[in-house]
Design an enzyme around this catalytic site. Structure first.
Site, short mmCIF file in Angstrom:
data_model
loop_
_atom_site.label_atom_id
_atom_site.label_comp_id
_atom_site.label_asym_id
_atom_site.label_seq_id
_atom_site.Cartn_x
_atom_site.Cartn_y
_atom_site.Cartn_z
N GLU A 172 -6.08 -7.43 0.24
CA GLU A 172 -6.54 -7.81 1.11
C GLU A 172 -8.09 -7.37 1.37
OE1 GLU A 172 -4.80 -5.64 4.25
OE2 GLU A 172 -2.64 -5.68 3.42
N GLU B 223 0.66 -1.07 -0.30
CA GLU B 223 0.41 -0.36 -0.20
C GLU B 223 0.26 1.07 0.09
OE1 GLU B 223 -2.80 -0.72 2.87
OE2 GLU B 223 -3.86 -1.88 1.70
C1 FCB Z 1 -4.79 -2.55 5.62
C2 FCB Z 1 -3.23 -3.10 5.94
C3 FCB Z 1 -3.59 -3.68 7.07
C4 FCB Z 1 -4.65 -3.64 8.31
C5 FCB Z 1 -5.95 -3.42 7.39
C6 FCB Z 1 -7.43 -3.15 8.15
O1 FCB Z 1 -4.46 -1.10 4.64
O2 FCB Z 1 -2.57 -3.35 5.21
O3 FCB Z 1 -2.22 -3.76 7.22
O4 FCB Z 1 -4.09 -2.61 8.98
O5 FCB Z 1 -5.50 -2.05 6.13
#
Ligand code: FCB
Length: 435
Positions: free
Chosen positions: A351, A167
């Protein structure tokens, strides 16, 4: 769940994701201090000033955690390697215990028939490098390249996939412009430099791993759908600027060798000299792209200098984070990214998940995953080359400035006893992955 494994193409990968500082316990095994330690020690930055010293003690309990992945029927494990655990000073002499840990972890992942999917940097910048300016310093690209060679020189022969940076938006904008994450800066010039340098570091790491003969290398970015807060032209314009900063800047650099005009309007004067000459490295070819997706924002105009926008509270149901649940956004991003940037390149959802206050009977998480996985299926049937889906997260863990309160885990962690207890969502997924 209202989906099952057999609804997806043969070979589609199901995984769960974690990151080092959020679960390992950074006080163990000779890891160096990170900028998150000093950020958390500064009053007002983190709920209850909590840090990652102990976290889930995954450092000592990793075999139990990998057993949970295996028993849950997952195919892959997305984890990260802490720069400060491997190189406590950020450069120079490696910490043998740290390298040994990732070596054991890799073998333990493979022994369970899981695919190791590594992220090199999930935010724990070694403090000595932060002292030298961290992501504001152009030298970070080389430091990161050297770290890449040290850690991948040890475990790179056994990775299924590797992405350099988790990210870039969070590393740069959230941490240097909004100030919500370490190093907690609110400075447009720092943000501009961090945005460019994080991409330069990404590309440098890709080049170094190619040099090691590695393949299946990718990039993991986060995306947030931006809708105008109302029907006005001003709100539409603000949402487009938000979208350009958040969703188009990083892929623009990596795939189009340029940054969006809407971002350059505010940042060009703050970018490091010669930034235009770095795109051959930044756009070093990758083999796949990972999408982290959670929510959308409603954006309206604000007074003041560029970017002159602000998020406005939205009407949709929200998670424990206060984030609106908007599964359509996942479909929109999957189709848009394939069309505008990545073409036939494999895409992974690296994610997706939600924080829920419900400790064990997390029906809300089951519903959230059902809704989002349905959008992934729809994208596949519309031709998006989506190859896998990783849920954030295996365990309840350290949710950065929100401490241990926000629970993203499929598995509950009691932070007193460190006992792990699978939640209803874990059991439901396990059944879905059997079929
Ligand atoms: C993302 C992150 C992870 C966690 C989630 C909820 O942005 O990569 O570490 O904090 O959000």
């Amino acid at each position: 769940m209202d989906f099952k494994r057999s609804d997806f193409p043969e070979g589609f990968l199901w995984g769960a994701a974690t990151s080092s500082y959020q679960i390992e316990g950074h006080q163990f095994g000779g890891a160096g201090k990170t900028h998150w330690d000093s950020f958390a020690a500064t009053p007002g930055n983190v709920v209850r000033a909590e840090n990652g010293d102990r976290a889930c003690d995954h450092y000592h309990r990793y075999t139990d955690d990998l057993d949970l992945l295996k028993a849950g029927g997952f195919d892959a494990y997305r984890f990260s390697t802490s720069w400060a655990r491997v190189l406590p000073e950020g450069r120079g002499t490696p910490n043998a215990e740290g390298l040994d840990f990732y070596d054991r972890l890799t073998d333990a992942i493979l022994e369970r028939g899981l695919k190791p999917c590594a992220t090199l940097y999930h935010w724990e910048l070694p403090q000595p490098l932060a002292d030298l300016g961290g992501w504001r310093n152009r030298d970070i690209a080389g430091w990161f390249g050297d770290f890449t060679e040290v850690i991948m020189g040890r475990i790179g022969d056994r990775m299924f996939s590797v992405a350099p940076v988790n990210e870039p938006w969070c590393v740069a904008w959230l941490s240097h412009f909004l100030g919500h994450h370490a190093p907690g800066m609110r400075d447009i010039r720092a943000a501009a430099r961090a945005m460019h340098h994080v991409l330069l570091a990404h590309g440098t790491a890709i080049e170094r791993m190619r040099g090691l003969g590695m393949s299946n290398l990718g990039a993991v970015c986060n995306f947030e759908w931006a809708d105008p807060a109302d029907e006005t032209e001003a709100a539409r314009d603000a949402a487009l600027t938000y979208d350009a900063i958040y969703n188009r800047f990083f892929l623009g650099g990596m795939f189009h060798k340029t940054y969006p005009d809407r971002v350059l309007e505010g940042l060009a004067q703050h970018l490091p000299k010669g930034w235009q000459d770095d795109f051959d490295t930044i756009a070093s070819p990758v083999d796949w792209v990972g999408i982290n997706y959670y929510t959308r924002s409603l954006i309206g105009p604000a007074s003041g200098p560029w970017p002159a926008l602000e998020p406005v509270e939205g009407p949709l149901p929200k998670t424990q984070m206060g984030w609106e649940i908007f599964s359509d956004g996942l479909y929109k991003f999957l189709t848009r990214i394939a069309q505008d940037y990545t073409g036939d390149l494999p895409i992974y959802v690296t994610e997706n998940g939600m924080a829920s206050a419900s400790p064990f009977e997390d029906q809300d998480r089951i519903a959230y995953l059902n809704a989002h996985v349905a959008k992934a299926r729809q994208a596949i049937s519309d031709g998006v080359p989506l190859k896998g889906y990783f849920i954030w997260s295996l365990l309840d863990n350290y949710e950065w400035s929100l401490g241990y309160e926000k629970r993203f885990g499929l598995v509950h962690v009691d932070f007193e006893t460190l006992q792990r207890t699978p939640k209803a969502s874990y059991e439901a997924l396990k059944l879905a992955l059997e079929e």
